[in-house]
Design a protein around this motif. Structure first.
Motif, mmCIF file in Angstrom:
data_model
loop_
_atom_site.group_PDB
_atom_site.id
_atom_site.type_symbol
_atom_site.label_atom_id
_atom_site.label_comp_id
_atom_site.label_asym_id
_atom_site.label_seq_id
_atom_site.Cartn_x
_atom_site.Cartn_y
_atom_site.Cartn_z
ATOM 1 N N ILE B 7 12.560 -78.118 94.217
ATOM 2 C CA ILE B 7 12.353 -79.459 93.661
ATOM 3 C C ILE B 7 13.698 -80.012 93.221
ATOM 4 N N GLN B 8 14.024 -81.199 93.706
ATOM 5 C CA GLN B 8 15.320 -81.801 93.383
ATOM 6 C C GLN B 8 15.139 -83.183 92.769
ATOM 7 N N GLN B 9 15.654 -83.342 91.568
ATOM 8 C CA GLN B 9 15.696 -84.664 90.923
ATOM 9 C C GLN B 9 14.362 -85.403 90.999
ATOM 10 N N LEU B 10 13.292 -84.642 90.785
ATOM 11 C CA LEU B 10 11.962 -85.220 90.964
ATOM 12 C C LEU B 10 11.576 -86.060 89.749
ATOM 13 N N GLY B 11 11.030 -87.244 90.021
ATOM 14 C CA GLY B 11 10.573 -88.106 88.926
ATOM 15 C C GLY B 11 9.279 -88.802 89.285
ATOM 16 N N LYS B 12 8.456 -89.028 88.272
ATOM 17 C CA LYS B 12 7.219 -89.774 88.483
ATOM 18 C C LYS B 12 6.979 -90.685 87.280
ATOM 19 N N ARG B 13 6.851 -91.971 87.568
ATOM 20 C CA ARG B 13 6.587 -92.939 86.497
ATOM 21 C C ARG B 13 5.180 -93.477 86.642
ATOM 22 N N TYR B 14 4.499 -93.640 85.522
ATOM 23 C CA TYR B 14 3.270 -94.422 85.472
ATOM 24 C C TYR B 14 3.581 -95.607 84.580
ATOM 25 N N GLY B 15 3.941 -96.738 85.168
ATOM 26 C CA GLY B 15 4.369 -97.873 84.356
ATOM 27 C C GLY B 15 5.602 -97.492 83.564
ATOM 28 N N ALA B 16 5.519 -97.615 82.238
ATOM 29 C CA ALA B 16 6.680 -97.323 81.408
ATOM 30 C C ALA B 16 6.811 -95.829 81.121
ATOM 31 N N LEU B 17 5.736 -95.085 81.389
ATOM 32 C CA LEU B 17 5.739 -93.669 81.024
ATOM 33 C C LEU B 17 6.389 -92.815 82.119
ATOM 34 N N ALA B 18 7.364 -91.993 81.718
ATOM 35 C CA ALA B 18 7.946 -91.058 82.677
ATOM 36 C C ALA B 18 7.184 -89.746 82.574
ATOM 37 N N ALA B 19 6.206 -89.552 83.469
ATOM 38 C CA ALA B 19 5.416 -88.317 83.437
ATOM 39 C C ALA B 19 6.292 -87.132 83.844
ATOM 40 N N LEU B 20 7.247 -87.380 84.753
ATOM 41 C CA LEU B 20 8.246 -86.375 85.125
ATOM 42 C C LEU B 20 9.594 -87.080 85.173
ATOM 43 N N ASP B 21 10.611 -86.406 84.671
ATOM 44 C CA ASP B 21 11.901 -87.062 84.537
ATOM 45 C C ASP B 21 13.008 -86.150 85.057
ATOM 46 N N HIS B 22 13.516 -86.437 86.239
ATOM 47 C CA HIS B 22 14.632 -85.662 86.809
ATOM 48 C C HIS B 22 14.434 -84.153 86.706
ATOM 49 N N ILE B 23 13.419 -83.678 87.401
ATOM 50 C CA ILE B 23 13.139 -82.240 87.382
ATOM 51 C C ILE B 23 13.893 -81.563 88.536
ATOM 52 N N ASP B 24 14.627 -80.510 88.214
ATOM 53 C CA ASP B 24 15.216 -79.631 89.235
ATOM 54 C C ASP B 24 14.621 -78.254 89.018
ATOM 55 N N LEU B 25 14.039 -77.697 90.053
ATOM 56 C CA LEU B 25 13.412 -76.387 89.882
ATOM 57 C C LEU B 25 13.349 -75.672 91.224
ATOM 58 N N VAL B 26 13.866 -74.458 91.255
ATOM 59 C CA VAL B 26 13.799 -73.656 92.473
ATOM 60 C C VAL B 26 13.065 -72.364 92.154
ATOM 61 N N ILE B 27 12.025 -72.081 92.919
ATOM 62 C CA ILE B 27 11.266 -70.845 92.727
ATOM 63 C C ILE B 27 11.374 -70.023 94.007
ATOM 64 N N GLN B 28 11.769 -68.773 93.863
ATOM 65 C CA GLN B 28 12.012 -67.926 95.042
ATOM 66 C C GLN B 28 10.723 -67.257 95.505
ATOM 67 N N PRO B 29 10.655 -66.891 96.784
ATOM 68 C CA PRO B 29 9.471 -66.182 97.284
ATOM 69 C C PRO B 29 9.234 -64.905 96.482
ATOM 70 N N GLY B 30 7.988 -64.628 96.184
ATOM 71 C CA GLY B 30 7.647 -63.399 95.483
ATOM 72 C C GLY B 30 7.656 -63.514 93.971
ATOM 73 N N GLU B 31 8.100 -64.654 93.457
ATOM 74 C CA GLU B 31 8.109 -64.792 92.002
ATOM 75 C C GLU B 31 6.697 -64.953 91.464
ATOM 76 N N PHE B 32 6.527 -64.575 90.193
ATOM 77 C CA PHE B 32 5.295 -64.850 89.457
ATOM 78 C C PHE B 32 5.730 -65.758 88.321
ATOM 79 N N PHE B 33 5.481 -67.040 88.472
ATOM 80 C CA PHE B 33 6.159 -68.048 87.674
ATOM 81 C C PHE B 33 5.173 -68.780 86.768
ATOM 82 N N ALA B 34 5.575 -68.995 85.519
ATOM 83 C CA ALA B 34 4.714 -69.731 84.579
ATOM 84 C C ALA B 34 5.297 -71.103 84.302
ATOM 85 N N LEU B 35 4.429 -72.086 84.353
ATOM 86 C CA LEU B 35 4.812 -73.457 84.033
ATOM 87 C C LEU B 35 4.071 -73.789 82.747
#
Ligand SMILES: Nc1ncnc2c1ncn2[C@@H]1O[C@H](COP(=O)(O)OP(=O)(O)OP(=O)(O)O)[C@@H](O)[C@H]1O
Ligand SMILES: [Mg+2]
Lengths: 251, 304
Positions: B7-35
């Motif tokens: 995930i590179q520089q991901l953003g999502k706006r709903y009107g004025a609300l930034a639900a996601l703001d410049h997200i960078d995230l790399v998850i490697q194969p085989g990981e057990f990842f918590a969000l």
């Protein structure tokens, strides 16, 4: 292709499992129209020379059933899936928008044609089969069910609630079908109404379909065919564009 | 190696609300990842973008190297998502639903795998039951089964254990761990932090659409040095010498923040000299929940 077939199968199962409401009930209501109108008007109206009113009425009623049920199928399936949220299963899958389009429209066509065939069968049993059926009838039945399947798909995409869909149904589909010449020939109307009828796309479907039975129509079946094929192409293009853009389906 | 999720520089706006703001995230194969993150942090929005249910306002996201927008078919084939909402199709039985879901992914004759998933998720005896007739926890399990029909290399579970009973939660996690050991990448969200701590090896914490912590579970839990000394005392009043200590209490149960073992000794000796008896004693290790609370409190609100 497996994706398309599966979605088509699922859509067919959806109405088949409740065929009492989705096929039998509409056949019955068409039959009621037929009984009432033929009883009241049989002796007073002759639309085409030598054709009894009841016999004139049957193709129109068949087509009306085809159109209304094709519309009902795709529109109600989509709105239900949207409101209950299970549309997500289709949206998560690697189905192309073309596959989604074809499956919904295909299922709508089959439902519309199944009801139409039911009405036709019952009417033929009561009043005897029509003198002849030509390929024109089949062609217009296919075109009509496809067109209304696509319109239903668009209505289902655009509506957020059941009452918005009901408005589509009551203020667009119902008036257009009733005013398309199911119960009369538009030639019997004053010129203004004749002109307005020619703006109604469903008029061409009913008229062309009826030509397939009597070899007589208000306008040439070739014109009807061209008008309908063009309408179908245009509205399908719109529906595909909506699906591709994810309008109201993918935020 | 191609990342499982990129995930590179991901953003999502709903009107004025930034639900996601410049997200960078790399998850490697085989990981057990918590969000992880509080309600409304943007976890589901992030998952929805990966699944193609939501369109990003900017930035890009890839699953196994395939862009979720321009190569959506390839990306979705490699992804199994368990949605947070409890949705189902009331027209079908459990088995019918799984056969249909397989078909959507282009798979025919999936019976052996479907049987295995049904067995693993303890749904075998419900295979021919209509979905309408299942309890909430069973419906959740069917959702998990549906996400697995195509054996996706990347599995994302959005609060998979909400409403699932203890027994099943155990066997569910065993199954997911088994899938992880077989090489599937697993990403999950949950509000049960002890679950995440026990299972996952890496964590991202979200707050108001931003990543506020991203590290291995070990490092995160070690980042907190404070222990908690929990004491049940014979009195509800502390001696004057201890009132300044960082402590909070619930009746006669006191929790002292302790930085090192030497401090335990001083607390105990003050209590002894004041003649207060200790009825119960427990030393609590820092856990993910402490880390979570710490991080969420230390990041200023409205950072986005
Ligand atoms: N369709 C939408 N329209 C407007 N705002 C939305 C929409 N979907 C989500 N949001 C907003 O985006 C923000 C993030 O929501 P999201 O569902 O991603 O949170 P979450 O981290 O999954 O929370 P939870 O733990 O409660 O599931 C919230 O403020 C939410 O109100
Ligand atoms: Mg959520």
């Amino acid at each position: 292709m497996t994706g398309f077939y599966t979605l088509l199968y699922k859509e067919l199962m959806r109405f088949w499992k409740v065929s009492f409401q989705t096929i039998l009930a509409p056949v019955l209501s068409s039959l009621l129209y037929l009984l009432i109108f033929s009883h009241v008007l049989e002796s007073r109206v002759e639309v085409y020379e030598g054709v009894a009113y009841t016999v004139f009425l049957i193709p129109g009623l068949v087509m009306m059933a085809v159109l209304q049920n094709a519309f009902a199928n795709s529109s109600s399936s989509l709105i239900q899936s949207k409101i209950t949220g299970n549309l997500v299963f289709i949206l998560l899958a690697p189905l192309s928008y073309l596959e989604i389009f074809l499956a919904y429209v295909g299922a709508s066509m089959l439902r519309g044609l199944a009801v139409g065939l039911g009405v036709y069968g019952v009417a033929a049993w009561f009043y005897g089969p029509p003198p002849h059926v030509s390929l024109w009838a089949i062609l217009f039945a296919l075109l009509g069910s496809a067109l209304l399947g696509v319109i239903g798909l668009i209505a289902g995409i655009v509506s957020d609630k059941f009452d918005q869909l009901a408005a589509f149904q009551n203020f667009l589909i119902l008036p257009l079908t009733f005013l398309s010449g199911v119960f009369y020939s538009v030639h019997s109307l004053p010129p203004v109404w004749q002109f307005l009828s020619h703006l109604n796309p469903f008029f061409y479907l009913i008229d062309g379909f009826r030509y397939g039975f009597f070899g007589v129509s208000d306008i040439s079946p070739y014109i009807s065919l061209i008008v309908m094929a063009a309408s179908l192409a245009a509205i399908s293009g719109w529906a595909l564009w909506l699906l591709k853009s994810g309008y109201k389906l993918r935020h | 190696m191609t990342p499982a999720i990129d995930i590179q520089q991901l953003g999502k706006r709903y009107g004025a609300l930034a639900a996601l703001d410049h997200i960078d995230l790399v998850i490697q194969p085989g990981e057990f990842f918590a969000l992880l993150g509080p309600n409304g942090a943007g976890k589901t929005t992030l998952i929805s973008i990966l699944a193609g249910l939501t369109r990003p306002t900017h930035g890009s996201a890839k699953v196994m190297g395939y862009d979720v927008l321009s190569e959506y078919r390839a990306a979705r084939k490699r992804l199994g998502v368990v949605p947070q909402e409890l949705v189902y199709d009331p027209f079908f039985t459990v088995r019918e639903m799984l056969v249909i879901q397989s078909g959507y992914f282009g798979i025919q004759g999936n019976d052996a795998w479907i049987d295995e998933i049904l067995y693993r998720l303890d749904l075998a005896d419900k295979a021919h039951t209509n979905l309408r007739a299942l309890s909430g926890g069973m419906k959740r399990r069917v959702l998990i089964a549906q996400a697995l029909v195509h054996k996706p290399p990347v599995i994302i579970l959005d609060e998979p254990t909400a409403g699932v009973d203890v027994d099943l939660r155990q066997s569910l996690w065993q199954f997911i761990q088994h899938l992880n050991q077989e090489g599937h990448t697993v990403v999950l969200t949950t509000h049960y932090l002890e679950e995440a701590e026990a299972l996952c090896n890496r964590v991202a914490m979200l707050k108001q659409g931003r990543i506020v912590a991203l590290d291995s579970m070990r490092n995160l839990v070690r980042s907190i040095q404070d222990y908690t000394l929990e004491l049940r005392l014979s009195t509800d009043a502390l001696p004057a010498a201890l009132t300044a200590w960082p402590v909070h209490h619930d009746g006669n149960l006191y929790s002292f923040k302790i930085k090192d073992y030497a401090e335990i000794e001083s607390v105990l000796s003050i209590l002894r000299t004041s003649g207060i008896r200790i009825l119960e004693m427990q030393l609590l290790q820092p856990d993910l929940e402490d880390v979570f609370v710490n991080i969420m409190e230390s990041v200023p609100a409205g950072a986005s």
